[in-house]
Design a protein around this motif. Structure first.
Motif, PDB file in Angstrom:
ATOM      1  N   GLU A 514      54.882  44.793  42.158  1.00 40.58           N
ATOM      2  CA  GLU A 514      53.619  44.221  41.672  1.00 40.58           C
ATOM      3  C   GLU A 514      52.715  43.890  42.853  1.00 40.58           C
ATOM      4  O   GLU A 514      52.131  42.818  42.917  1.00 40.58           O
ATOM      5  CB  GLU A 514      53.897  42.917  40.916  1.00 40.58           C
ATOM      6  CG  GLU A 514      54.728  43.108  39.685  1.00 40.58           C
ATOM      7  CD  GLU A 514      53.858  43.465  38.501  1.00 40.58           C
ATOM      8  OE1 GLU A 514      52.656  43.202  38.546  1.00 40.58           O
ATOM      9  OE2 GLU A 514      54.397  44.029  37.542  1.00 40.58           O
ATOM     10  N   HIS A 545      52.673  47.032  36.462  1.00 43.52           N
ATOM     11  CA  HIS A 545      52.367  46.994  35.041  1.00 43.52           C
ATOM     12  C   HIS A 545      51.144  47.834  34.727  1.00 43.52           C
ATOM     13  O   HIS A 545      50.932  48.236  33.609  1.00 43.52           O
ATOM     14  CB  HIS A 545      52.132  45.552  34.594  1.00 43.52           C
ATOM     15  CG  HIS A 545      53.395  44.756  34.582  1.00 43.52           C
ATOM     16  ND1 HIS A 545      54.525  45.180  33.924  1.00 43.52           N
ATOM     17  CD2 HIS A 545      53.722  43.585  35.157  1.00 43.52           C
ATOM     18  CE1 HIS A 545      55.481  44.282  34.090  1.00 43.52           C
ATOM     19  NE2 HIS A 545      55.022  43.308  34.850  1.00 43.52           N
TER      20      HIS A 545
ATOM     21  N   GLN B 424      46.084  30.564  38.821  1.00 42.72           N
ATOM     22  CA  GLN B 424      46.355  31.940  39.228  1.00 42.72           C
ATOM     23  C   GLN B 424      47.783  32.096  39.734  1.00 42.72           C
ATOM     24  O   GLN B 424      48.453  33.065  39.422  1.00 42.72           O
ATOM     25  CB  GLN B 424      45.358  32.334  40.311  1.00 42.72           C
ATOM     26  CG  GLN B 424      45.267  33.821  40.517  1.00 42.72           C
ATOM     27  CD  GLN B 424      44.071  34.173  41.373  1.00 42.72           C
ATOM     28  OE1 GLN B 424      43.468  33.311  41.996  1.00 42.72           O
ATOM     29  NE2 GLN B 424      43.717  35.444  41.409  1.00 42.72           N
ATOM     30  N   GLU B 425      48.225  31.115  40.524  1.00 43.00           N
ATOM     31  CA  GLU B 425      49.620  31.164  40.930  1.00 43.00           C
ATOM     32  C   GLU B 425      50.371  30.149  40.091  1.00 43.00           C
ATOM     33  O   GLU B 425      50.141  28.949  40.218  1.00 43.00           O
ATOM     34  CB  GLU B 425      49.756  30.839  42.408  1.00 43.00           C
ATOM     35  CG  GLU B 425      49.374  32.019  43.252  1.00 43.00           C
ATOM     36  CD  GLU B 425      49.029  31.627  44.673  1.00 43.00           C
ATOM     37  OE1 GLU B 425      49.949  31.447  45.457  1.00 43.00           O
ATOM     38  OE2 GLU B 425      47.837  31.488  44.962  1.00 43.00           O
ATOM     39  N   ASP B 505      43.337  34.695  35.838  1.00 45.45           N
ATOM     40  CA  ASP B 505      44.176  35.862  36.089  1.00 45.45           C
ATOM     41  C   ASP B 505      45.596  35.606  35.583  1.00 45.45           C
ATOM     42  O   ASP B 505      46.573  35.923  36.249  1.00 45.45           O
ATOM     43  CB  ASP B 505      44.211  36.146  37.602  1.00 45.45           C
ATOM     44  CG  ASP B 505      44.301  37.639  37.882  1.00 45.45           C
ATOM     45  OD1 ASP B 505      44.260  38.422  36.921  1.00 45.45           O
ATOM     46  OD2 ASP B 505      44.427  38.019  39.058  1.00 45.45           O
ATOM     47  N   SER B 508      48.353  38.604  35.094  1.00 44.51           N
ATOM     48  CA  SER B 508      48.408  39.691  36.082  1.00 44.51           C
ATOM     49  C   SER B 508      49.814  40.271  36.246  1.00 44.51           C
ATOM     50  O   SER B 508      49.966  41.431  36.574  1.00 44.51           O
ATOM     51  CB  SER B 508      47.893  39.196  37.428  1.00 44.51           C
ATOM     52  OG  SER B 508      48.698  38.137  37.881  1.00 44.51           O
ATOM     53  N   SER B 509      50.832  39.467  36.013  1.00 44.84           N
ATOM     54  CA  SER B 509      52.194  39.979  36.193  1.00 44.84           C
ATOM     55  C   SER B 509      52.869  40.280  34.853  1.00 44.84           C
ATOM     56  O   SER B 509      54.086  40.293  34.763  1.00 44.84           O
ATOM     57  CB  SER B 509      53.056  38.976  36.951  1.00 44.84           C
ATOM     58  OG  SER B 509      52.455  38.639  38.141  1.00 44.84           O
ATOM     59  N   HIS B 536      41.164  40.708  36.576  1.00 48.62           N
ATOM     60  CA  HIS B 536      40.744  41.953  37.211  1.00 48.62           C
ATOM     61  C   HIS B 536      40.812  43.089  36.212  1.00 48.62           C
ATOM     62  O   HIS B 536      40.404  44.195  36.502  1.00 48.62           O
ATOM     63  CB  HIS B 536      41.644  42.250  38.412  1.00 48.62           C
ATOM     64  CG  HIS B 536      41.398  41.337  39.564  1.00 48.62           C
ATOM     65  ND1 HIS B 536      40.189  41.250  40.189  1.00 48.62           N
ATOM     66  CD2 HIS B 536      42.197  40.430  40.171  1.00 48.62           C
ATOM     67  CE1 HIS B 536      40.244  40.350  41.159  1.00 48.62           C
ATOM     68  NE2 HIS B 536      41.467  39.830  41.156  1.00 48.62           N
ATOM     69  N   ARG B 537      41.400  42.807  35.060  1.00 49.33           N
ATOM     70  CA  ARG B 537      41.560  43.866  34.075  1.00 49.33           C
ATOM     71  C   ARG B 537      40.547  43.706  32.952  1.00 49.33           C
ATOM     72  O   ARG B 537      40.483  42.654  32.316  1.00 49.33           O
ATOM     73  CB  ARG B 537      42.972  43.822  33.491  1.00 49.33           C
ATOM     74  CG  ARG B 537      43.979  44.344  34.472  1.00 49.33           C
ATOM     75  CD  ARG B 537      45.282  44.543  33.794  1.00 49.33           C
ATOM     76  NE  ARG B 537      46.302  43.688  34.402  1.00 49.33           N
ATOM     77  CZ  ARG B 537      47.551  43.639  33.964  1.00 49.33           C
ATOM     78  NH1 ARG B 537      47.910  44.332  32.905  1.00 49.33           N
ATOM     79  NH2 ARG B 537      48.419  42.865  34.566  1.00 49.33           N
TER      80      ARG B 537
END
Ligand SMILES: Nc1ncnc2c1ncn2[C@@H]1O[C@H](COP(=O)(O)OP(=O)(O)OP(=O)(O)O)[C@@H](O)[C@H]1O
Ligand SMILES: Nc1ncnc2c1ncn2[C@@H]1O[C@H](COP(=O)(O)OP(=O)(O)OP(=O)(O)O)[C@@H](O)[C@H]1O
Ligand SMILES: [Mg+2]
Lengths: 603, 587
Positions: A514, A545, B424-425, B505, B508-509, B536-537
């Motif tokens: 990732e 992903h 975000q994190e 975000d 994101s993962s 970002h998507r």
């Protein structure tokens, strides 16, 4: 309960074998035993000079002042001066050597603990909070300071004195000596009771301090979140509990040694009292002279001084033992096995093969089940699967962060366990899913402490990941400061740096977990272009992903709940109904019945 | 506090004097006990003398027995006082330590993120344990030994004066050097102790980072390099400690020498006096006995000075934290605490981190209940923009309003309590998954938690864990997969049922399928709630009422998805490039 459920509690240590602990602690002094001896000599010399003060005064008074001999008095004064200077010199030498010795030993232990920590397997770090391990290396080691710096030498000195005095007592008058010793069993008993109590206290202190550090470490790193969720009061309450808990343990400790030290003194007074009484009886029976008793009592007073010192040192010893137990427990944790001898002289090609690999973090909770696939040298393989499917775990296995339970996993045709750990990892380069930045500068975060990576290498790697546009704005370029965990960087920037790090190490096999999930599309495409060239003949494993990043892979492995479901190229997989096809449709097209494919619409 | 009334400049000790005042009862009791136990100890030799006199004068056994018993009794009494001394003084020192640690930690909780941006965790850990211990040693054993020393000193001096003021005068001369030396050496001890404590912080921080970054270190085989680096730090620590040890090794003999010189001077001049007949010999002999009593306090004085200076150095370090004012806190005056509707207005907002401008004039109004999508390149300022909503960094007045109220006029807890973030994190604490989700809402029921988890598509993962929501995760959630952590963070944000929801975000993962599921589930959560979704998507923001494109701290495009695609600007480019791969396929 599993051990993760006891995360905040430390394992309870078994019964302590003091002799064994002590022996082990003393091995750290062995390299310095000459210095130790020297310190003891200086200590004894020092005491000798101290005693001489009294003699000199005595002589001065009896012989010279009494007879009015001024010149003699001056002579004695000068002798006294010399004795004072010698005593001070000896004291200085002794103090200096003991302090040096203590610091040296501490440094050795600290290095040993730290180095051992570096060799432990990752699962150990999963189970232990960071703050606890920090406590082991720093404050637990510091607790040993007193024992090594003043303790050992003083104890040797005291024991020496004690032996001398006991000898003198017995020689002078063995009957009175025995009377003096009558109270010793009491002393032994008191010490014994004290030991049991106080050791428990010190053990608790060490675990509480570790708990406190762990709490602080965790909540300081998470402080932004705490504040976002307005958890300050709640956190403070939790902290307070831990803080007070530590205090209450200390309170109990105070109680015990507040009793112990006076007890030793009282026992001393008791023995003096016995002596005065029975000595008197003997004098009355005329078996003892008055002068003998006076001399004897002086000796007995000298006898109790080292005992008092020893009881103080005993306390220090207990504290040291309690923390050394924890330190030794860490040192006795079996390190990750370093693997085989790693004698693979032929050139490295970079194939990976997995055969029926089974893996679980906790017994019977299988994360990977019967996984088999191969990565040919030079191939680019993509790992795809829902979150939690086990992709990251699979990479961890390749790194031997964890060991699989069943099956076989080979790198370059050699079973992973036969590789030496260092050699194995030197072939691999990983962009971790969780980025981590160190305090230092940009360059330091890319090359870490590997001096073989030049500034130019660093710049090249940064260029490849499209970091140039940020680099331009930095005041000191790649030598601009980076804060702990990259606190002043955006998440995407951190990810780019972490990517650049892997590239700078120029590995034979590149593994991207990732690696661009938080990076904007423009930069991502830029990186991809750079990678196309970089990965041309290099083996690589890509986890992503976003399917766009993996379409060009030579092989795609679809993982589902820890099992391999589909293997093939992009074109093969989208033809056949299955997970990949569904994923692909999801990403690029709305399911049937909704708006038409955006691709069709946009052109 | 009354510190306001006193004009004197704040000294390093203000921090602890308030505790000493709070526990003055203990201090006074401790002082009394110290005096009593020391006086009793001085009496013991006197009883010995009486017993000897009895022996000389053929006293009876029973007479002697009396005195012997009295002696034991006195010893027990003195022991009792010693016991009480520790129970009060040391006890108090532990209380002060605990209180002060609480005060520091409470203060740390109020300090703003900008403080933590530049502070190392290890440094704070060192201050909360190592420095506090030094302070405690000063307050507890330091005070205890200082008092004993003083008592002994005063008593000895009194006896000496009583015996012979003249001899005392001789002895007193060099005695005046004591404070001088203590002061000189004390300052040196202070500087060196400060260096040691500072370096201990560095050492702790190095270990802390090494362990926190263990995965990076292992994957890049930096273990040996780390050991070498740590060796240099540890070596330096050794050196600094030796600098202090050398001083200490010098100071103790020096003070001892001085004390012995007193004897020497008394011996010589006293001797001359005796010869000239001014002083009787017996007086001189007795005088020596008391002089010898001063040697131990002299050595102890060195120890006390070192304790004091170390404690003072640590106190100064700790004060540096306490003196740091939180940049962000409730302004004085009437504050807004009401329920938030979720209307947000940025009015030409400009923001910089230490001089670097990151947001350059943001103008934006978000009506309550709207969903806003925020896209833009890495580092364009998205996270910064939303973090200002919670006032994580100082916002200039008149540039950001929520419900028409300047953000600086909102009570901080009311503001933050009604805006919820999936950061975000995803930071998780080492607690159970359930407790991590409950983080934002203490009162949330188990059902609410499960509902939130289901919305975040987390429930099916949790079901596979034997302990379900009770499963403990490691620090930062290390025992979870990346996507599981993110989804826990989403669940945590929605369970708080805030007026404003920010997802930075947050997927994101997460794989595409799960992401689609989350987006579907979120629809009902977002309804009637102002929300900002950063991604970002395109797929995550497509459904938003309005999408903003941020570049270099400015909003350069805004509109709905379709509008923006039509416009053919940056957003449309982004959209196209995310579809590029598929288009290539079609060719
Ligand atoms: N250190 C660990 N200890 C215990 N369990 C773990 C650990 N790391 C991961 N797991 C569990 O193993 C499973 C697989 O996790 P893994 O990180 O391999 O998933 P993943 O496929 O990489 O997911 P993602 O796409 O979300 O990153 C998860 O259920 C996770 O909770
Ligand atoms: N605490 C901070 N102190 C100083 N500078 C900061 C801080 N946080 C962020 N920055 C800088 O401000 C800029 C904007 O950062 P921000 O995190 O807002 O970006 P972003 O748009 O969220 O990026 P990403 O897509 O990577 O998450 C970046 O250049 C970053 O380096
Ligand atoms: Mg961001």
């Amino acid at each position: 309960m599993s051990d993760v459920n006891n995360y905040h509690e430390e394992e309870v240590l078994g019964k302590a074998y003091d002799a064994r602990l002590m022996k082990r602690l003393l091995t750290y002094i062995r390299p310095y035993r000459r210095w130790l001896l020297l310190a003891v000599v200086f200590l004894l010399l020092g005491s000798l000079f101290q005693i001489s003060f009294a003699f000199i005064t005595q002589i001065a008074i009896d012989e010279y002042i009494g007879s009015g001999d001024q010149a003699g008095l001056l002579r004695m004064a000068l002798i006294f001066l010399v004795a004072v200077i010698l005593a001070s010199g000896a004291a200085y030498a002794q103090l200096y050597i003991t302090q040096w010795l203590g610091q040296k030993v501490l440094h050795d232990i600290r290095m040993q603990v730290f180095a051992h920590l570096q060799s432990l397997r990752l699962s150990y770090f999963d189970k232990n909070p960071v703050g606890r391990l920090v406590t082991r290396v720093t404050s637990d080691v510091n607790v040993l300071n007193e024992m090594f710096s003043s303790g050992v030498v003083a104890v040797i000195g005291d024991l020496f004195m004690l032996a001398l005095i006991v000898g003198a007592l017995l020689y002078y008058n063995w009957k009175l000596a025995l009377i003096t010793f009558v109270v010793l069993p009491l002393l032994v008993l008191a010490t014994f009771l004290f030991r049991a109590k106080v050791r428990r206290i010190y053990r608790e202190v060490r675990t509480r301090v570790a708990r406190l550090n762990a709490f602080v470490q965790e909540h300081i790193t998470g402080i932004r979140l705490l504040q976002l969720f307005v958890r300050e009061n709640h956190t403070f309450d939790e902290f307070n509990d831990i803080n007070r808990d530590l205090r209450s343990v200390h309170f109990r400790g105070i109680y015990y040694y507040a009793i112990f030290f006076p007890t030793v003194e009282i026992i001393g007074a008791l023995s003096l009292a016995l002596l005065l009484y029975y000595g008197g009886v003997q004098i009355n029976e005329a078996t003892l002279t008055f002068g003998e008793l006076v001399a004897f009592i002086h000796l007995v007073e000298r006898f109790y001084r080292p005992i008092r010192d020893l009881s103080e040192k005993y306390n220090i010893l207990q504290a040291s033992m309690a923390s050394s137990e924890r330190i030794f427990a860490l040192l006795d944790t079996v390190p990750a096995d370093g693997g085989g001898d790693g004698n693979h002289s032929r050139s490295f090609k970079g194939g990976i093969s997995l055969e029926k690999v089974w893996f679980a973090y906790k017994p019977d909770e299988w994360v990977l089940k019967d996984v088999s696939f191969t990565v040919e040298p030079g191939e680019k393989v993509a790992l795809v699967g829902a979150t939690g499917a086990g992709k990251t775990s699979l990479v961890s296995l390749l790194y031997r962060f964890y060991d699989y339970q069943r099956g076989s996993m080979k790198l370059d045709g050699v079973e992973l366990t036969d590789w030496s750990l260092g050699r194995l990892r030197s072939h691999l380069g990983l962009v971790l899913q969780d980025v981590f930045m160190f305090t230092g500068d940009y360059a330091g975060n890319i090359r870490l402490r590997d001096q073989r990576i030049s500034d130019d290498d660093v710049k090249r790697a940064l260029h490849r990941v499209g970091f140039d546009r940020f680099l331009e704005t930095l005041p000191d370029g790649i030598h601009t400061e980076v804060q702990e965990r990259g606190a002043t960087l955006s998440t995407g920037q951190k990810q780019l740096l972490s990517f650049a790090r892997a590239l700078a190490f120029d590995p034979d096999i590149l593994i991207l977990d990732e690696a661009t999930s938080s990076v904007d599309t423009e930069t991502e495409l830029l990186i991809q272009k750079a990678l196309d060239e970089l990965l041309k003949d290099r083996t690589s494993i890509v986890i992503a992903h976003r399917l766009s990043t993996i379409e060009k892979a030579d092989k795609i492995v679809v993982l589902h709940h820890g099992e391999v479901r589909e293997i093939g190229t992009h074109n093969e997989l989208i033809q056949q109904p299955g997970i990949y096809q569904t994923l692909y449709r999801m990403q690029y097209q709305k399911p049937a019945g909704q708006e038409p494919s955006p691709a069709a619409k946009s052109k | 506090m009354n510190a306001d009334k006193q004009p004197h400049p704040p000294g390093p000790f203000d921090t602890i004097t308030k505790y000493l005042r709070r526990y003055r009862g203990y201090l006074i009791a401790g002082g009394v006990c110290i005096v009593c136990s020391n006086l009793l100890i001085l009496v013991l030799p006197y009883i010995t003398k009486i017993i000897f006199d009895l022996l000389e004068n053929k006293g009876t056994d029973s007479e002697r027995l009396h005195w012997v018993l009295a002696m034991v009794g006195l010893a027990i009494l003195s022991g009792l006082f010693r016991f009480l001394t520790r129970r009060t003084v040391i006890w108090m020192s532990r209380r002060v330590e605990c209180d002060l640690r609480g005060e520091i930690f409470r203060h740390l909780l109020t300090l703003s993120p900008s403080f933590y941006d530049r502070t190392r965790t290890g440094d704070l850990m060192a201050k909360l344990t190592n420095d506090l211990e030094a302070i405690r040693m000063m307050v507890g054993p330091g005070i205890m030994h200082l008092s004993s020393t003083l008592v002994t000193f005063v008593v000895a001096l009194a006896f000496m004066l009583y015996l012979s003021p003249r001899l005392t005068l001789y002895a007193l001369g060099p005695m005046l050097l004591f404070p001088l030396i203590a002061n000189r050496v004390g300052n040196m001890v202070h500087r060196r102790a400060m260096k040691i404590q500072e370096h201990f912080s560095v050492l702790t921080a190095a270990v802390q980072e090494n362990i926190a970054g263990v995965r990076v270190i292992k994957s890049f085989r930096q273990e040996d390099n780390e050991v070498e680096h740590f060796r240099s730090l540890s070596q330096k620590y050794l050196g600094l400690n030796m600098d202090l040890a050398r001083l200490y090794a010098m100071m103790v003999p020096l003070l001892m020498t001085l004390a012995s010189l007193l004897t020497l001077i008394a011996l010589y001049f006293g001797g001359l006096e005796v010869m000239s007949g001014a002083v009787p010999l017996g007086t001189l002999v007795a005088f020596f006995a008391y002089l010898s009593m001063l040697i131990w306090p002299a050595v102890a004085l060195g120890w006390v000075v070192s304790l004091y200076q170390r404690g003072k150095a640590s106190l100064e370090r700790v004060n540096r934290i306490l003196e740091t004012e939180p940049v962000i806190r409730d302004e004085p005056g009437e504050l807004h605490v009401g329920e938030m509707r979720g209307q947000i207005e940025f009015s030409n907002l400009r923001f910089s981190y230490n001089g670097t401008e990151v947001l350059r004039g943001i103008n934006l109004t978000i009506e309550p209940g709207r969903t806003i999508g925020l896209v833009g390149r890495t580092g364009s300022g998205k996270t910064t923009l939303v973090s200002l909503l919670a006032r994580m960094y100082p916002v200039p007045r008149g540039q950001l309003f929520i419900d028409g109220v300047d953000i600086n006029d909102w009570e901080l807890s009311a503001l933050r309590g009604q805006i919820s973030f999936a950061t975000q994190e995803p930071f998780l604490f080492s607690a159970s998954i359930g407790d991590n989700i409950r983080f934002g809402a203490d009162s949330a029921t188990d059902e609410a938690i499960e509902t939130a988890a289901t919305t975040a598509a987390l429930t099916r993962d949790v079901r596979t864990f034997p302990d379900g929501f009770g499963t403990m995760v490691g620090e930062r959630g290390i025992t979870l997969s990346g996507g599981q952590k993110q989804r826990t963070a989403i669940a945590r944000a929605i369970v708080a049922a805030p007026a404003v929801l920010v997802l930075d975000d947050a997927t994101s993962s997460v794989d595409t399928e799960t992401e689609a599921e989350i987006n579907r589930n979120l629809a009902s959560v977002l309804e009637g709630r102002t929300s900002i979704i950063i991604s970002h998507r395109i797929s995550s923001v497509k459904q938003a009422d309005r999408i903003l494109y941020l570049e270099d701290g400015r909003i350069i495009e805004q509109g709905s998805h379709d509008e923006l695609v039509q416009q053919g600007g940056h957003y449309a480019d982004l959209y196209r490039s995310q579809l590029l791969a598929e288009q290539l396929d079609k060719l």
